[in-house]
Design a protein around this motif. Structure first.
Motif, mmCIF file in Angstrom:
data_model
loop_
_atom_site.group_PDB
_atom_site.id
_atom_site.type_symbol
_atom_site.label_atom_id
_atom_site.label_comp_id
_atom_site.label_asym_id
_atom_site.label_seq_id
_atom_site.Cartn_x
_atom_site.Cartn_y
_atom_site.Cartn_z
ATOM 1 N N GLN A 20 0.819 -1.201 0.000
ATOM 2 C CA GLN A 20 0.000 0.000 0.000
ATOM 3 C C GLN A 20 0.857 1.257 0.000
ATOM 4 N N VAL A 23 1.981 1.739 -3.470
ATOM 5 C CA VAL A 23 0.872 2.261 -4.274
ATOM 6 C C VAL A 23 0.733 3.769 -4.079
ATOM 7 N N CYS A 24 0.810 4.239 -2.825
ATOM 8 C CA CYS A 24 0.692 5.668 -2.534
ATOM 9 C C CYS A 24 1.839 6.449 -3.174
ATOM 10 N N CYS A 27 1.407 6.584 -6.997
ATOM 11 C CA CYS A 27 0.096 7.014 -7.484
ATOM 12 C C CYS A 27 0.230 8.247 -8.373
ATOM 13 N N SER A 52 -7.434 0.970 -0.093
ATOM 14 C CA SER A 52 -7.931 1.238 -1.433
ATOM 15 C C SER A 52 -9.270 0.535 -1.603
ATOM 16 N N ARG A 54 -12.551 -0.249 -4.252
ATOM 17 C CA ARG A 54 -13.031 -0.267 -5.633
ATOM 18 C C ARG A 54 -14.552 -0.402 -5.641
ATOM 19 N N ARG A 75 -9.283 8.255 -6.842
ATOM 20 C CA ARG A 75 -8.111 7.980 -7.681
ATOM 21 C C ARG A 75 -8.495 7.845 -9.142
ATOM 22 N N GLU A 123 -12.202 3.994 -8.107
ATOM 23 C CA GLU A 123 -11.230 3.574 -7.094
ATOM 24 C C GLU A 123 -10.943 4.770 -6.202
ATOM 25 N N CYS A 125 -9.220 6.077 -2.189
ATOM 26 C CA CYS A 125 -8.428 5.769 -1.005
ATOM 27 C C CYS A 125 -9.199 6.234 0.226
#
Length: 246
Positions: A20, A23-24, A27, A52, A54, A75, A123, A125
């Motif tokens: 994660q 991912v941040c 991003c 995250s 979805r 996102r 998506e 956060c």
């Protein structure tokens, strides 16, 4: 005997092991997101608190009057904020897209002010209130960013009220198409259903359908299917200028 060359050492970026946190850090909207001002070390410390989420089209993110425990950064995709009045009539208050923050009223311990529903595949956060509260104690820039985002949400709501809910029906539809272009990566945009247009623009479904058909004939948009449109921006902007001059 010559000494070995001295190679200066440069500070290394911290290695992010948690998925994660990576991912941040990677991003595409991090610089526009609420935690964009945090460095990689700070991201690595807070990753366990961020999730995250979805959503599929039509799936709710949160509901009005529910006690808010988190805010959300979009996102990808488009989210609508809507309310239903006592007569069961639905009004779409505004749309949110990539980089927008939703549910900030939760940061004040308040209930969510509207339903948030995915219009497309979305998506987001999830940012817990407790995390934001802890960070804003020490991160002055983060607290300022929160205020800017609140102001942006207010400006969006004011724009929606003045530009999309007042004036001639054709003008409102043209403004909606221009607004939808802000959420698109290219010329193709998500197209609301006629029912959704009615709830957004305070007009009947029949009026919305008639105006869309007219704009197609004028070459302002093409609709490859019921949920997408290709906007021709020069024609759209020209139509808006013409409306303004009348």
């Amino acid at each position: 005997m010559s000494s070995a060359p001295v190679i200066p050492l440069h500070p290394l970026q911290p290695v992010l092991f948690n998925p994660q946190a990576r991912v941040c850090a990677e991003c595409g909207i991090r610089k526009h997101a609420l935690f964009g001002s945090l460095d990689l070390s700070a991201l690595d410390r807070i990753h366990v608190h961020i999730a995250s989420v979805r959503l599929e089209p039509g799936q709710p993110l949160y509901a009005a009057q529910i006690s808010g425990a988190a805010a959300f950064t979009v996102r990808s995709g488009v989210v609508r904020l809507e309310r239903t009045n006592e007569r069961g009539e639905r009004r779409i208050l505004r749309l949110a897209g990539r980089g927008d923050t939703l549910g900030m009223e939760a940061m004040l311990g308040q209930s969510y002010a509207a339903d948030a529903v995915a219009c497309t595949e979305v998506e987001v956060c999830r940012l817990p209130r407790s995390l934001v509260e802890d960070l804003t104690k020490d991160q002055i820039e983060l607290a300022r960013d929160m205020m800017r985002r609140w102001q942006r949400a207010l400006d969006d709501a004011d724009e929606w009220l003045t530009e999309l809910c007042a004036g001639p029906a054709r003008h409102r539809m043209l403004r909606l198409l221009l607004k939808l272009s802000e959420f698109a990566d290219g010329s193709e945009v998500w197209l609301p259903s006629r029912l959704e247009m009615s709830a957004m623009l305070d007009m009947t479904i029949e009026t919305a359908s008639r105006i869309v058909s007219q704009l197609k004939r004028e070459g302002i948009l093409d609709a490859p299917d019921q949920r997408h449109a290709i906007l021709h921006m020069p024609q759209l902007l020209a139509a808006l200028r013409e409306e303004a001059s009348d």
